[in-house]
Design a protein around this motif. Structure first.
Motif, PDB file in Angstrom:
ATOM      1  N   UNK A 162       0.820  -1.205   0.000  1.00  8.31           N
ATOM      2  CA  UNK A 162       0.000   0.000   0.000  1.00  8.31           C
ATOM      3  C   UNK A 162       0.859   1.263   0.000  1.00  8.31           C
ATOM      4  N   UNK A 163       1.889   1.293   0.834  1.00 10.20           N
ATOM      5  CA  UNK A 163       2.736   2.482   0.943  1.00 10.20           C
ATOM      6  C   UNK A 163       3.423   2.814  -0.388  1.00 10.20           C
ATOM      7  N   UNK A 164       3.651   1.814  -1.223  1.00  5.17           N
ATOM      8  CA  UNK A 164       4.295   2.042  -2.517  1.00  5.17           C
ATOM      9  C   UNK A 164       3.291   2.450  -3.594  1.00  5.17           C
ATOM     10  N   UNK A 165       2.009   2.489  -3.248  1.00  4.82           N
ATOM     11  CA  UNK A 165       0.977   2.891  -4.193  1.00  4.82           C
ATOM     12  C   UNK A 165       0.530   4.329  -3.968  1.00  4.82           C
ATOM     13  N   UNK A 166       0.919   4.918  -2.890  1.00  6.82           N
ATOM     14  CA  UNK A 166       0.397   6.213  -2.495  1.00  6.82           C
ATOM     15  C   UNK A 166       1.412   7.322  -2.743  1.00  6.82           C
ATOM     16  N   UNK A 167       1.177   8.461  -2.157  1.00  4.84           N
ATOM     17  CA  UNK A 167       1.947   9.670  -2.382  1.00  4.84           C
ATOM     18  C   UNK A 167       3.456   9.444  -2.284  1.00  4.84           C
ATOM     19  N   UNK A 168       3.888   8.681  -1.314  1.00  2.00           N
ATOM     20  CA  UNK A 168       5.318   8.436  -1.118  1.00  2.00           C
ATOM     21  C   UNK A 168       5.956   7.848  -2.377  1.00  2.00           C
ATOM     22  N   UNK A 169       5.207   7.032  -3.101  1.00  2.26           N
ATOM     23  CA  UNK A 169       5.733   6.421  -4.317  1.00  2.26           C
ATOM     24  C   UNK A 169       5.932   7.441  -5.433  1.00  2.26           C
ATOM     25  N   UNK A 170       5.320   8.613  -5.318  1.00  2.44           N
ATOM     26  CA  UNK A 170       5.430   9.642  -6.346  1.00  2.44           C
ATOM     27  C   UNK A 170       6.511  10.674  -6.034  1.00  2.44           C
ATOM     28  N   UNK A 171       7.181  10.525  -4.912  1.00  2.00           N
ATOM     29  CA  UNK A 171       8.180  11.522  -4.507  1.00  2.00           C
ATOM     30  C   UNK A 171       9.559  11.142  -5.030  1.00  2.00           C
ATOM     31  N   UNK A 172      10.059  11.936  -5.955  1.00  2.00           N
ATOM     32  CA  UNK A 172      11.370  11.676  -6.543  1.00  2.00           C
ATOM     33  C   UNK A 172      12.467  11.727  -5.482  1.00  2.00           C
ATOM     34  N   UNK A 173      12.265  12.517  -4.428  1.00  2.00           N
ATOM     35  CA  UNK A 173      13.273  12.638  -3.371  1.00  2.00           C
ATOM     36  C   UNK A 173      13.518  11.319  -2.651  1.00  2.00           C
ATOM     37  N   UNK A 174      12.491  10.488  -2.534  1.00  2.00           N
ATOM     38  CA  UNK A 174      12.638   9.227  -1.810  1.00  2.00           C
ATOM     39  C   UNK A 174      12.763   8.020  -2.731  1.00  2.00           C
ATOM     40  N   UNK A 175      12.237   8.123  -3.951  1.00  2.00           N
ATOM     41  CA  UNK A 175      12.200   6.961  -4.833  1.00  2.00           C
ATOM     42  C   UNK A 175      13.145   7.052  -6.021  1.00  2.00           C
ATOM     43  N   UNK A 176      13.672   8.235  -6.292  1.00  2.00           N
ATOM     44  CA  UNK A 176      14.399   8.402  -7.535  1.00  2.00           C
ATOM     45  C   UNK A 176      13.398   8.445  -8.679  1.00  2.00           C
ATOM     46  N   UNK A 177      13.872   8.360  -9.896  1.00  2.00           N
ATOM     47  CA  UNK A 177      12.948   8.355 -11.030  1.00  2.00           C
ATOM     48  C   UNK A 177      13.416   7.367 -12.077  1.00  2.00           C
ATOM     49  N   UNK A 178      12.480   6.984 -12.932  1.00  2.00           N
ATOM     50  CA  UNK A 178      12.783   6.048 -14.014  1.00  2.00           C
ATOM     51  C   UNK A 178      13.486   6.802 -15.132  1.00  2.00           C
ATOM     52  N   UNK A 179      14.597   6.295 -15.594  1.00  2.00           N
ATOM     53  CA  UNK A 179      15.342   6.924 -16.677  1.00  2.00           C
ATOM     54  C   UNK A 179      14.809   6.370 -17.996  1.00  2.00           C
ATOM     55  N   UNK A 180      13.917   7.139 -18.628  1.00  2.00           N
ATOM     56  CA  UNK A 180      13.267   6.692 -19.863  1.00  2.00           C
ATOM     57  C   UNK A 180      13.712   7.563 -21.029  1.00  2.00           C
ATOM     58  N   UNK A 181      13.918   6.940 -22.173  1.00  2.00           N
ATOM     59  CA  UNK A 181      14.296   7.675 -23.375  1.00  2.00           C
ATOM     60  C   UNK A 181      13.081   8.382 -23.966  1.00  2.00           C
TER      61      UNK A 181
END
Length: 136
Positions: free
Chosen positions: A99-118
């Protein structure tokens, strides 16, 4: 690599990136999912989860509550709902995602990083979402 502090400063003091996407002057135009006469939906340039999308009115607005009337607000929320339906069809969360990975925390680049997409990956995903988009 995203410099979060620089991004936050630019967001406060710089040009509106949404307006630049709308008028075609932003370098990240390949992530557009949907556009009509009033709104746009596009993929986040620095997504923390696959399919992270943004929905905004075409006209610059600082506050959705103060700057939109009820009908405009409800029309925008209808688009959010329809984009959500398309996202669920194209990029559903894997079964068992906590659940915690589906909510707001999962959208925070500061805590999760981001996907490197071309650019190609963004454009392909936007096309797939657009194809699944439930239009009315």
């Amino acid at each position: 690599m995203l410099d979060v502090e620089k991004y936050e400063q630019h967001a406060r003091d710089g040009e509106c990136f949404i307006c630049k996407i709308v008028d075609g002057t932003h370098e990240f135009a390949h992530g557009e999912i949907w556009r009509d006469d009033t709104a746009i939906a596009f993929l986040n340039r620095y997504p923390t989860v696959l399919g992270y999308a943004l929905v905004a009115p075409l006209a610059h607005r600082r506050s959705l509550i103060d700057d939109l009337d009820t009908d405009e607000y409800l029309e925008l929320q209808d688009l959010v709902y329809r984009i959500g339906c398309a996202l669920r069809a194209v990029v559903p969360l894997p079964p068992g995602t906590p659940y915690a990975e589906q909510q707001y925390q999962a959208l925070m680049v500061e805590t999760c990083g981001y996907l490197d997409m071309s650019e190609h990956e963004h454009a392909s995903l936007a096309a797939a979402i657009r194809a699944a988009f439930p239009c009315r």
